[in-house]
Design a protein around this motif. Structure first.
Motif, PDB file in Angstrom:
ATOM      1  N   HIS A   1      62.626  75.388  90.236  1.00 33.71           N
ATOM      2  CA  HIS A   1      63.897  75.742  91.169  1.00 33.71           C
ATOM      3  C   HIS A   1      63.455  76.410  92.400  1.00 33.71           C
ATOM      4  O   HIS A   1      61.990  77.202  92.217  1.00 33.71           O
ATOM      5  CB  HIS A   1      64.913  76.602  90.364  1.00 33.71           C
ATOM      6  CG  HIS A   1      65.334  75.992  89.089  1.00 33.71           C
ATOM      7  ND1 HIS A   1      66.136  74.792  89.024  1.00 33.71           N
ATOM      8  CD2 HIS A   1      65.079  76.479  87.891  1.00 33.71           C
ATOM      9  CE1 HIS A   1      66.534  74.721  87.482  1.00 33.71           C
ATOM     10  NE2 HIS A   1      65.774  75.584  87.015  1.00 33.71           N
TER      11      HIS A   1
ATOM     12  N   TYR B   1      75.807  83.460  88.573  1.00 33.93           N
ATOM     13  CA  TYR B   1      74.648  84.403  88.423  1.00 33.93           C
ATOM     14  C   TYR B   1      74.146  84.737  89.947  1.00 33.93           C
ATOM     15  O   TYR B   1      74.344  83.780  90.678  1.00 33.93           O
ATOM     16  CB  TYR B   1      73.621  84.156  87.345  1.00 33.93           C
ATOM     17  CG  TYR B   1      72.858  82.996  87.748  1.00 33.93           C
ATOM     18  CD1 TYR B   1      71.849  82.810  88.822  1.00 33.93           C
ATOM     19  CD2 TYR B   1      73.301  81.772  87.285  1.00 33.93           C
ATOM     20  CE1 TYR B   1      70.979  81.886  88.951  1.00 33.93           C
ATOM     21  CE2 TYR B   1      72.241  80.584  87.463  1.00 33.93           C
ATOM     22  CZ  TYR B   1      71.401  80.827  88.443  1.00 33.93           C
ATOM     23  OH  TYR B   1      70.652  79.543  88.535  1.00 33.93           O
TER      24      TYR B   1
ATOM     25  N   THR C   1      72.190  76.072  89.749  1.00 33.96           N
ATOM     26  CA  THR C   1      73.735  76.071  89.636  1.00 33.96           C
ATOM     27  C   THR C   1      74.189  77.347  90.631  1.00 33.96           C
ATOM     28  O   THR C   1      75.229  77.231  91.225  1.00 33.96           O
ATOM     29  CB  THR C   1      74.224  76.550  88.247  1.00 33.96           C
ATOM     30  OG1 THR C   1      73.846  77.489  87.809  1.00 33.96           O
ATOM     31  CG2 THR C   1      74.190  75.306  87.452  1.00 33.96           C
TER      32      THR C   1
ATOM     33  N   ARG D   1      72.004  65.980  88.959  1.00 33.36           N
ATOM     34  CA  ARG D   1      71.892  66.776  87.525  1.00 33.36           C
ATOM     35  C   ARG D   1      73.267  67.135  87.430  1.00 33.36           C
ATOM     36  O   ARG D   1      74.399  67.509  88.167  1.00 33.36           O
ATOM     37  CB  ARG D   1      71.322  68.275  87.707  1.00 33.36           C
ATOM     38  CG  ARG D   1      71.064  68.828  86.454  1.00 33.36           C
ATOM     39  CD  ARG D   1      70.408  70.291  86.706  1.00 33.36           C
ATOM     40  NE  ARG D   1      69.769  70.855  85.447  1.00 33.36           N
ATOM     41  CZ  ARG D   1      69.672  72.021  85.290  1.00 33.36           C
ATOM     42  NH1 ARG D   1      69.778  73.017  86.612  1.00 33.36           N
ATOM     43  NH2 ARG D   1      68.754  72.500  84.415  1.00 33.36           N
TER      44      ARG D   1
ATOM     45  N   ARG E   1      78.127  78.526  80.374  1.00 34.04           N
ATOM     46  CA  ARG E   1      77.777  80.023  81.033  1.00 34.04           C
ATOM     47  C   ARG E   1      77.375  79.470  82.267  1.00 34.04           C
ATOM     48  O   ARG E   1      77.364  80.613  83.184  1.00 34.04           O
ATOM     49  CB  ARG E   1      76.777  80.719  80.195  1.00 34.04           C
ATOM     50  CG  ARG E   1      75.575  80.103  80.304  1.00 34.04           C
ATOM     51  CD  ARG E   1      74.539  81.184  79.518  1.00 34.04           C
ATOM     52  NE  ARG E   1      73.210  80.285  78.920  1.00 34.04           N
ATOM     53  CZ  ARG E   1      72.324  79.953  80.017  1.00 34.04           C
ATOM     54  NH1 ARG E   1      72.218  80.600  81.094  1.00 34.04           N
ATOM     55  NH2 ARG E   1      71.363  79.151  79.548  1.00 34.04           N
TER      56      ARG E   1
ATOM     57  N   TYR F   1      71.848  68.575  81.252  1.00 36.92           N
ATOM     58  CA  TYR F   1      71.588  69.952  80.679  1.00 36.92           C
ATOM     59  C   TYR F   1      72.944  70.072  79.904  1.00 36.92           C
ATOM     60  O   TYR F   1      73.936  70.170  80.185  1.00 36.92           O
ATOM     61  CB  TYR F   1      71.363  70.957  82.015  1.00 36.92           C
ATOM     62  CG  TYR F   1      70.834  71.958  81.326  1.00 36.92           C
ATOM     63  CD1 TYR F   1      70.116  72.354  80.062  1.00 36.92           C
ATOM     64  CD2 TYR F   1      71.195  73.466  81.890  1.00 36.92           C
ATOM     65  CE1 TYR F   1      69.624  73.371  79.664  1.00 36.92           C
ATOM     66  CE2 TYR F   1      70.542  74.768  81.778  1.00 36.92           C
ATOM     67  CZ  TYR F   1      69.762  74.681  80.486  1.00 36.92           C
ATOM     68  OH  TYR F   1      69.390  75.853  79.946  1.00 36.92           O
TER      69      TYR F   1
ATOM     70  N   HIS G   1      65.114  70.188  78.634  1.00 41.78           N
ATOM     71  CA  HIS G   1      64.714  71.123  77.495  1.00 41.78           C
ATOM     72  C   HIS G   1      64.927  70.628  76.271  1.00 41.78           C
ATOM     73  O   HIS G   1      65.628  71.369  75.193  1.00 41.78           O
ATOM     74  CB  HIS G   1      65.268  72.500  77.807  1.00 41.78           C
ATOM     75  CG  HIS G   1      65.175  72.801  79.185  1.00 41.78           C
ATOM     76  ND1 HIS G   1      64.516  72.552  80.073  1.00 41.78           N
ATOM     77  CD2 HIS G   1      66.083  73.822  79.774  1.00 41.78           C
ATOM     78  CE1 HIS G   1      64.749  73.043  81.350  1.00 41.78           C
ATOM     79  NE2 HIS G   1      65.855  73.864  81.257  1.00 41.78           N
TER      80      HIS G   1
ATOM     81  N   ASP H   1      59.770  75.518  84.711  1.00 34.11           N
ATOM     82  CA  ASP H   1      61.126  76.202  84.791  1.00 34.11           C
ATOM     83  C   ASP H   1      61.176  77.214  85.751  1.00 34.11           C
ATOM     84  O   ASP H   1      61.920  78.328  85.683  1.00 34.11           O
ATOM     85  CB  ASP H   1      61.750  76.409  83.513  1.00 34.11           C
ATOM     86  CG  ASP H   1      63.145  76.668  83.787  1.00 34.11           C
ATOM     87  OD1 ASP H   1      63.868  76.273  84.392  1.00 34.11           O
ATOM     88  OD2 ASP H   1      63.695  77.800  82.919  1.00 34.11           O
TER      89      ASP H   1
ATOM     90  N   ASN I   1      68.066  83.508  84.424  1.00 28.09           N
ATOM     91  CA  ASN I   1      68.958  84.000  83.324  1.00 28.09           C
ATOM     92  C   ASN I   1      68.020  84.364  82.132  1.00 28.09           C
ATOM     93  O   ASN I   1      68.644  84.217  81.016  1.00 28.09           O
ATOM     94  CB  ASN I   1      70.013  83.244  82.903  1.00 28.09           C
ATOM     95  CG  ASN I   1      70.818  82.960  83.927  1.00 28.09           C
ATOM     96  OD1 ASN I   1      71.356  83.776  84.741  1.00 28.09           O
ATOM     97  ND2 ASN I   1      70.867  81.426  84.508  1.00 28.09           N
TER      98      ASN I   1
HETATM   99  C1  0GY Z   1      67.262  75.984  83.648  1.00 26.69           C
HETATM  100  C2  0GY Z   1      67.903  76.977  83.036  1.00 26.69           C
HETATM  101  C3  0GY Z   1      69.034  77.575  83.487  1.00 26.69           C
HETATM  102  C4  0GY Z   1      69.576  77.603  84.632  1.00 26.69           C
HETATM  103  C5  0GY Z   1      69.694  76.652  85.655  1.00 26.69           C
HETATM  104  O1  0GY Z   1      70.679  75.605  87.241  1.00 26.69           O
HETATM  105  C6  0GY Z   1      70.509  76.625  86.811  1.00 26.69           C
HETATM  106  O2  0GY Z   1      71.393  77.560  87.020  1.00 26.69           O
HETATM  107  O3  0GY Z   1      69.122  75.482  85.338  1.00 26.69           O
HETATM  108  C7  0GY Z   1      69.792  78.257  82.407  1.00 26.69           C
HETATM  109  O4  0GY Z   1      70.081  79.526  82.646  1.00 26.69           O
HETATM  110  O5  0GY Z   1      69.680  77.969  81.303  1.00 26.69           O
HETATM  111  O6  0GY Z   1      67.345  74.691  83.152  1.00 26.69           O
HETATM  112  O7  0GY Z   1      66.261  76.333  84.639  1.00 26.69           O
END
Ligand code: 0GY
Length: 296
Positions: A34, A50, A78, A125, A131, A158, A182, A251, A256
């Motif tokens: 990311h 977040y 996100t 996605r 959360r 996800y 994952h 990743d 988080n």
């Molecule tokens: C990941 C994991 C997370 C977050 C996000 O888009 C996101 O905010 O992907 C997570 O907190 O599990 O897949 O990188």
């Protein structure tokens, strides 16, 4: 421009990873990473759950080169909601070495999608982790799929393992390629041969449009960074069973995480433990991601 303050318990990414012992093959792709902001240039979304530290495209590209990857697939995080500007800016400045996965709403226009395609976006996605987002009804996602499928894009999903049964009918109704983040987040304290992981394996077995990222040992492990031993049997099983439909990735910058921030060099070393032959490693790291993300 807004001055964002990261969450009080936010763990920053490691600026000094170790050099991996495992030498990545030429053409290797980090297929899950990311960018965050920088917030003063690309503000975080008002609806975010977040506020992260900054993690810029140039910092990502420096990590790519240090670890020995050739390319990246940058997944919209996100914290940026449906504003894909930071991700698109990163792929546009990658000299063709990055592709993107966007988050869009159901009213996205064809011209917005076509601009993103030209920049290098190849999928969307759908995030069901509560959360992180408030998931929408199935119809909302079907509307998006109708718009993106003609571009040859795929869907990345996800979700948490416990939610798979509830999502099964929707997921299996999708006709595009579907990439699961994952491994569907298995609870690795449970038996790798137990019913929960069996449901995920059945999804992969019965639906050959499904792919899996064998990513995030740092997120799934309860034994910790010393090899992420408890995640190895799960990831190895997926690679062994579905060698032509698996992807790997760091990743970075590890949103988080609580407890520890991984050493990205050690995450590269993890790959060698789950893809245990040269052929499997070539498929996982080179052939599969290039086939999916650089076909046009
Ligand atoms: C990941 C994991 C997370 C977050 C996000 O888009 C996101 O905010 O992907 C997570 O907190 O599990 O897949 O990188």
């Amino acid at each position: 421009m807004p001055d964002f303050v990261k969450d009080a318990d936010w763990l920053d990414w490691d600026p000094n990873p170790t050099k991996p012992k495992f030498i990545l093959p030429p053409g290797a792709v980090d297929a899950h990473c990311h960018v965050f902001g920088p917030g003063d240039q690309f503000p975080f979304a008002p609806e975010r759950k977040y506020t992260p530290c900054d993690a810029s495209k140039n910092q990502l590209f420096a990590l790519r080169d240090f670890l020995g990857f050739e390319k990246n697939v940058i997944v919209q995080a996100t914290c940026h909601g449906t504003d894909n500007a930071a991700m698109v800016d990163a792929i546009r400045h990658s000299n063709g070495k990055a592709r993107g996965i966007a988050t869009v709403s159901n009213d996205v226009s064809h011209s917005e999608l076509s601009d993103m395609h030209e920049a290098g976006v190849r999928g969307v996605r759908f995030n069901y982790v509560k959360r992180l987002v408030d998931p929408e009804p199935d119809a909302y996602y079907h509307q998006i799929v109708e718009k993106i499928a003609p571009l040859g894009w795929h869907v990345v999903v996800y979700f948490e393992a416990a939610d798979l049964a509830e999502r099964w009918n929707f997921f299996t109704s999708l006709k595009t390629t579907v990439v699961v983040d994952h491994m569907g987040r298995p609870d690795v304290t449970k038996d790798v041969n137990g019913p929960e992981f069996a449901l995920f394996l059945r999804l992969m077995q019965e639906h050959d449009n499904f792919w899996s990222k064998v990513t995030c040992p740092e997120r799934l492990s309860s034994t910790g960074p010393d090899g992420y031993d408890d995640v190895v049997p799960f990831a190895k099983k997926v690679v062994d069973l579905f060698p032509d439909r698996v992807l790997s990735g760091t990743d970075w910058p590890h949103p988080n995480l609580k407890g520890h921030m991984p050493d990205d060099g050690k995450l590269v070393d993890f790959i060698e433990r789950v893809a245990t032959s040269e052929e499997l490693r070539r498929k996982l790291l080179v052939d599969n991601p290039n086939r999916l993300y650089w076909k046009d």
